[in-house]
Write a protein that holds these residues in place. Structure first.
Motif, PDB file in Angstrom:
ATOM      1  N   VAL A  25      13.987   2.375   8.547  1.00 51.40           N
ATOM      2  CA  VAL A  25      13.973   1.734   7.234  1.00 51.40           C
ATOM      3  C   VAL A  25      12.660   0.978   7.038  1.00 51.40           C
ATOM      4  N   LYS A  26      12.234   0.247   8.060  1.00 51.49           N
ATOM      5  CA  LYS A  26      10.999  -0.526   7.979  1.00 51.49           C
ATOM      6  C   LYS A  26       9.786   0.397   7.790  1.00 51.49           C
ATOM      7  N   TYR A  27       9.723   1.467   8.565  1.00 51.46           N
ATOM      8  CA  TYR A  27       8.582   2.389   8.514  1.00 51.46           C
ATOM      9  C   TYR A  27       8.513   3.136   7.182  1.00 51.46           C
ATOM     10  N   LEU A  28       9.613   3.729   6.755  1.00 49.35           N
ATOM     11  CA  LEU A  28       9.610   4.481   5.502  1.00 49.35           C
ATOM     12  C   LEU A  28       9.472   3.552   4.293  1.00 49.35           C
ATOM     13  N   GLY A  29       9.952   2.327   4.407  1.00 46.10           N
ATOM     14  CA  GLY A  29       9.778   1.354   3.333  1.00 46.10           C
ATOM     15  C   GLY A  29       8.324   0.975   3.129  1.00 46.10           C
ATOM     16  N   ARG A  30       7.579   0.883   4.206  1.00 46.28           N
ATOM     17  CA  ARG A  30       6.152   0.524   4.134  1.00 46.28           C
ATOM     18  C   ARG A  30       5.268   1.699   3.754  1.00 46.28           C
ATOM     19  N   HIS A  31       5.547   2.871   4.333  1.00 43.28           N
ATOM     20  CA  HIS A  31       4.618   3.994   4.234  1.00 43.28           C
ATOM     21  C   HIS A  31       5.071   5.125   3.326  1.00 43.28           C
ATOM     22  N   GLY A  32       6.260   5.034   2.763  1.00 46.14           N
ATOM     23  CA  GLY A  32       6.733   6.088   1.870  1.00 46.14           C
ATOM     24  C   GLY A  32       7.230   7.301   2.642  1.00 46.14           C
ATOM     25  N   GLU A  33       7.176   8.463   2.004  1.00 48.61           N
ATOM     26  CA  GLU A  33       7.705   9.686   2.604  1.00 48.61           C
ATOM     27  C   GLU A  33       6.850  10.136   3.791  1.00 48.61           C
ATOM     28  N   LYS A  34       7.531  10.492   4.872  1.00 47.91           N
ATOM     29  CA  LYS A  34       6.866  10.983   6.087  1.00 47.91           C
ATOM     30  C   LYS A  34       7.680  12.133   6.655  1.00 47.91           C
ATOM     31  N   ASN A  35       7.011  13.013   7.415  1.00 42.56           N
ATOM     32  CA  ASN A  35       7.751  14.118   8.015  1.00 42.56           C
ATOM     33  C   ASN A  35       8.309  13.708   9.377  1.00 42.56           C
TER      34      ASN A  35
END
Length: 77
Positions: A12-22
């Motif tokens: 949640v923290k990572y995708l919240g900061r950086h948006g969509e990722k694979n």
């Protein structure tokens, strides 16, 4: 269970900061952050949650072969 909760918090923290990722980018991030990093299959299972959505696929070439990698995002409530 406690380990999965920690992994979900990091997701949640990572995708919240950086948006969509694979999935591969997410695995690299978790590998750097956590002592016991889950496999890419386990990450895919954890991402099949109401908090996340599938944004599509990306094609990567590895050893001359095409590999499709899922792109994930964080739903906004």
């Amino acid at each position: 269970m406690a380990h999965n909760k920690k992994v979900k918090q990091e997701l949640v923290k990572y995708l919240g900061r950086h948006g969509e990722k694979n999935t591969r980018q997410i695995h690299r991030y978790l590998h750097k952050r956590l002592r016991n990093c889950p496999s890419t299959t386990e990450i895919g299972t954890l991402l099949r949650n109401k908090k996340f959505y599938k944004a599509g696929y990306t094609n990567e070439v590895k050893n001359g072969k095409r590999v499709r990698v899922q792109i994930w995002g964080l739903k906004k409530d």
